[in-house]
Design an enzyme around this catalytic site. Sequence first.
Site, PDB file in Angstrom:
ATOM      1  N   ASP A 150       0.825  -1.213   0.000  1.00 26.84           N
ATOM      2  CA  ASP A 150       0.000   0.000   0.000  1.00 26.84           C
ATOM      3  C   ASP A 150       0.862   1.268   0.000  1.00 26.84           C
ATOM      4  O   ASP A 150       2.091   1.199  -0.006  1.00 26.84           O
ATOM      5  CB  ASP A 150      -0.929  -0.071   1.229  1.00 26.84           C
ATOM      6  CG  ASP A 150      -2.302   0.525   0.965  1.00 26.84           C
ATOM      7  OD1 ASP A 150      -2.434   1.345   0.045  1.00 26.84           O
ATOM      8  OD2 ASP A 150      -3.244   0.183   1.709  1.00 26.84           O
ATOM      9  N   ASP A 205     -10.014   3.466  -3.644  1.00 21.79           N
ATOM     10  CA  ASP A 205     -10.731   2.251  -3.239  1.00 21.79           C
ATOM     11  C   ASP A 205     -12.116   2.136  -3.868  1.00 21.79           C
ATOM     12  O   ASP A 205     -12.836   3.120  -4.040  1.00 21.79           O
ATOM     13  CB  ASP A 205     -10.880   2.224  -1.718  1.00 21.79           C
ATOM     14  CG  ASP A 205      -9.547   1.985  -1.032  1.00 21.79           C
ATOM     15  OD1 ASP A 205      -8.515   1.950  -1.731  1.00 21.79           O
ATOM     16  OD2 ASP A 205      -9.538   1.824   0.198  1.00 21.79           O
TER      17      ASP A 205
HETATM   18  C1  GLA Z   1      -6.025   1.196   1.368  1.00 23.46           C
HETATM   19  C2  GLA Z   1      -6.114   0.222   0.185  1.00 23.46           C
HETATM   20  C3  GLA Z   1      -7.233  -0.771   0.432  1.00 23.46           C
HETATM   21  C4  GLA Z   1      -6.977  -1.521   1.727  1.00 23.46           C
HETATM   22  C5  GLA Z   1      -6.807  -0.539   2.881  1.00 23.46           C
HETATM   23  C6  GLA Z   1      -6.335  -1.227   4.152  1.00 23.46           C
HETATM   24  O1  GLA Z   1      -7.152   1.988   1.447  1.00 23.46           O
HETATM   25  O2  GLA Z   1      -6.321   0.918  -1.006  1.00 23.46           O
HETATM   26  O3  GLA Z   1      -7.365  -1.670  -0.648  1.00 23.46           O
HETATM   27  O4  GLA Z   1      -5.829  -2.318   1.572  1.00 23.46           O
HETATM   28  O5  GLA Z   1      -5.849   0.459   2.566  1.00 23.46           O
HETATM   29  O6  GLA Z   1      -6.140  -0.331   5.199  1.00 23.46           O
END
Ligand code: GLA
Length: 391
Positions: A150, A205
Amino acid sequence: MKKHFLLAALCLTAPSAVLAQKFEGLALTPPMGWNTWNTFAANIDEKLIRETAEAMIANGMRDAGYVYIVMDDAWMAKERDAAGNLVPDPVKFPSGLKALGDFLHSKGFKFGIYNCAGAQTCGGYPGGRGHEYQDALAYASWGVDYLKYDWCFHGTADAQETYKIMRDALYTAKRPVVFSLCEWGGNKPWTWAKDVGHLWRTTGDITDCYDCQKKWSRGWKIILDSQVDLFEYAGPGHWNDPDMLEVGNRGLTFAESRAHFSLWCMLAAPLMAGNDVRHMTSEIQSVLTDKGAIAIDQDVLGKQAQRWETGPLREIWVKQLEQGQWAVCILNTSPASAKISLSWSELSYFFSGKHAVHDIWQKIDLGTTDQDFSAEIASHDVALLRLTPFK
Ligand code: GLA
């Protein structure tokens, strides 16, 4: 003398030159699996992972190709140990991660894990920054096969350089790992990540709606729209990742789940299920395990679909497949069911000549491209078609 100098110089430069690469030959088709985040967020433990694996065997998902089981954020204890090692949360994972990895491997799965290139993960757990080589060795010792990495808390770090550090650390640890960059697209990873990882997030997301926009997340249609110009960057071993599937999650109608799945297959997207596969309806199970749709995603050419038309009623996506075949997906973007027609000559930019037409979801042959296509398509549903040269 000169010769010795040259040899010494070679010895000094060779290791880094050799190690600066990703593992080749992995993810030649888009990775498929299941990830904890979309449904469970931080509420994960080894029981969930084991039950999910058992469910994926019983419901046919593993055999349909969903082999990567990925633990997303929140698997760790809040602090590293005194030696700087990552520690799995002892309450959530009392058996430890080597045991969990062994279990998954014994059941025919691959083991995926999450961390972050920044100082902390997005959930506030210890990030990988400054610990890359140490963490890569830990992942190898647990039998990790897939790392989602991430981009929270990265400070002023340069994305390309930062992800390369982890790529090199993984390669040095010698266990082949699919490297999934989760940088959200801000630094256009499609222009540089082909040699760094096997897939890269192209967006923020996803959430379980058709086209809503929340602060940090949005519906699949909004994400779909943002993928239109990226088709030329995907291919075997290096994929655009428009985020994990929301198929079967509460905020989508069945039609929207099926269309989301169809379009992710058209995009040659990684298919990481994000629902509770222990408790899904048989309709959703059939969508996720549909051989015809999955074959479109997994086609060996690795081509991502192009959007040909976007109108008030219909949107048409076209994906080239092996052996002169094509996939065509027609999405009803309107709020009501509609009769949608397509004359095949409209797609002559892509293909000409007579093709046999098979409807993937209706499971029927529709004759050939000599006849126009016409069908009633529910709101936000699709017709997903495979065209095969007619002999
Ligand atoms: C970010 C990523 C998600 C997930 C969250 C976990 O938002 O884009 O896909 O992995 O972190 O905290």
